[in-house]
Design an enzyme around this catalytic site. Structure first.
Site, short mmCIF file in Angstrom:
data_model
loop_
_atom_site.label_atom_id
_atom_site.label_comp_id
_atom_site.label_asym_id
_atom_site.label_seq_id
_atom_site.Cartn_x
_atom_site.Cartn_y
_atom_site.Cartn_z
N LYS A 192 0.85 -1.19 0.00
CA LYS A 192 0.00 0.00 0.00
C LYS A 192 0.89 1.24 0.00
CE LYS A 192 -3.98 1.85 2.54
NZ LYS A 192 -4.89 1.61 3.69
N ASP B 49 -14.06 3.52 9.99
CA ASP B 49 -14.40 3.49 8.56
C ASP B 49 -14.87 2.09 8.14
OD1 ASP B 49 -14.80 4.63 6.09
OD2 ASP B 49 -12.74 4.35 5.41
#
Length: 388
Positions: free
Chosen positions: A27, A126
């Site tokens: 990432k 989230d």
């Protein structure tokens, strides 16, 4: 080797770790829109520490992190476990709503992961279908802790949010997080998970969608999701262990019956539809063929579809898988006879109704009988179709 995802911070790429000959996910904080955002950069770097702190089978493990030099700047990266699968947002778009039993399995895995995360003092903030991965073998993973934080504790993943920040997904964000995402607690994750389950079951993250009659979502499951995503945080489950415990109570031992009709067992000793002799003695439990109910329609007790070992019930007292006793046959402590409904639950150390009837007959036989003795004996007959 190619992009496998993208988000607020940038892209996630598939790579090959040559030393161990395995695929990994890398990432990068390389978003052209946010790479100059110092606050987001801090959040991205803290994600590696959160993943290292929250090691769980339903959370991808972190391998390493660092920065790679580029032409004008250095780009932070995190190397983590590669999940061969798809996120649930894409899954629902492609395949439609998910079967209820599978949703329960996914929810149990994610709740168990959240239990650990919250015990570490970390709030995800989230949770949504796109942040839950479903592997090719059906295992669920909670991903993307990039805006996760801890109100206090480990300095490696705190103070990355300012009052007034509004990061997250509006569709799944709790009311209090929408006002101020810094001053929230673990209940904001519970709210988001409730709406996530709603999306998986109905195709829409709105509680009203749960009431669609064509979906046939059981009442107990609708209640659970409605409570998890109540507007008022005080009315929600106050921690994930509470919702996990209730979820297991309605799904454990096969009691969460939905779409597949199968044999069910009601073990209530006083169920009207249990097996009773002609004279009212309990002979066995109430078994229901091709059932999809959660509760017995005769007495209201919860139904069982499987033994605790996972083996489906059959019309027998003992499990065919492990031999465990599925229901009890109450017997008199004095004579060993099966019991009538009025005796079940009573102390039979001095005898049951059958014992008393037998004593009465014996007493009558000891007295002189005038008239028609055969008729009197017939009048004094008692049920003898139950073994002693």
């Amino acid at each position: 080797m190619g992009d496998i995802g993208s988000g607020l911070s940038g892209k996630t790429k598939l790579a090959k770790q040559s030393s161990l000959d395995r695929f990994v996910a890398v990432k990068f904080f390389d978003s052209v829109f946010n790479r100059q955002n110092s606050e987001l950069k801090k959040k991205f770097k803290r994600e590696a520490f959160i993943l290292a702190e929250a090691q769980h089978p339903a959370i991808p493990y972190v391998i390493t992190h660092g920065e790679v030099k580029c032409e004008h700047d250095s780009v932070p990266y995190i190397v983590m476990e590669y999940i061969d699968g798809t996120n649930l947002e894409e899954y629902v778009q492609k395949h439609g709503v998910i079967e209820q039993r599978e949703v329960i399995t996914i929810a149990t895995q994610i709740l168990d992961a959240l239990s650990l995360v919250h015990s570490k003092g970390i709030i995800h903030r989230d949770i949504k279908p796109s942040n839950i991965m479903l592997s090719s073998v059906g295992h669920a993973y909670l991903i993307d802790f990039s805006i996760g934080f801890a109100p206090s504790g480990n300095p490696n993943f705190t103070r990355a949010t300012r009052t007034g920040d509004h990061l997250g997904s509006v569709e799944y964000m709790s009311p209090e997080q929408n006002i101020d995402m810094k001053n929230v607690d673990f209940r904001t994750d519970i709210y988001s998970l409730g709406l996530t389950l709603c999306k998986l079951l109905t195709g829409a993250p709105t509680l009203k969608a749960l009431d669609k009659p064509e979906l046939s979502i059981p009442h107990v499951l609708r209640n659970l999701i409605n409570k998890a995503s109540d507007y008022d945080a005080e009315n929600r489950y106050q921690n994930v262990d509470d919702i996990l415990r209730e979820l297991k109570s309605i799904s454990g031992a096969g009691r969460f019956a939905v779409n597949t009709p199968s044999k069910a067992l009601c073990s209530n000793l006083k169920c009207p539809d249990a097996s009773w002799s002609p004279n009212g003695f309990y002979k066995g439990a109430n078994f229901i063929d091709d059932c999809i109910d959660i509760h017995c329609t005769s007495c209201g007790d919860k139904l069982t579809y499987q033994c605790t070992c996972g083996y489906p019930v059959a019309e027998t007292r003992f499990c065919g898988g492990c031999g465990a006793e599925l229901f009890r046959v109450p017997e008199c402590d004095t004579c060993g006879s099966h019991l009538t409904k009025q005796d079940i639950g009573n102390d039979t150390s001095s005898g049951c109704s059958k014992c008393l009837s037998k004593k009465q007959v014996q007493q009558q036989l000891q007295q002189p009988v005038w008239g028609r003795p055969q008729q009197i004996l017939k009048d004094l007959e008692f049920d003898d179709d139950i073994p002693f």
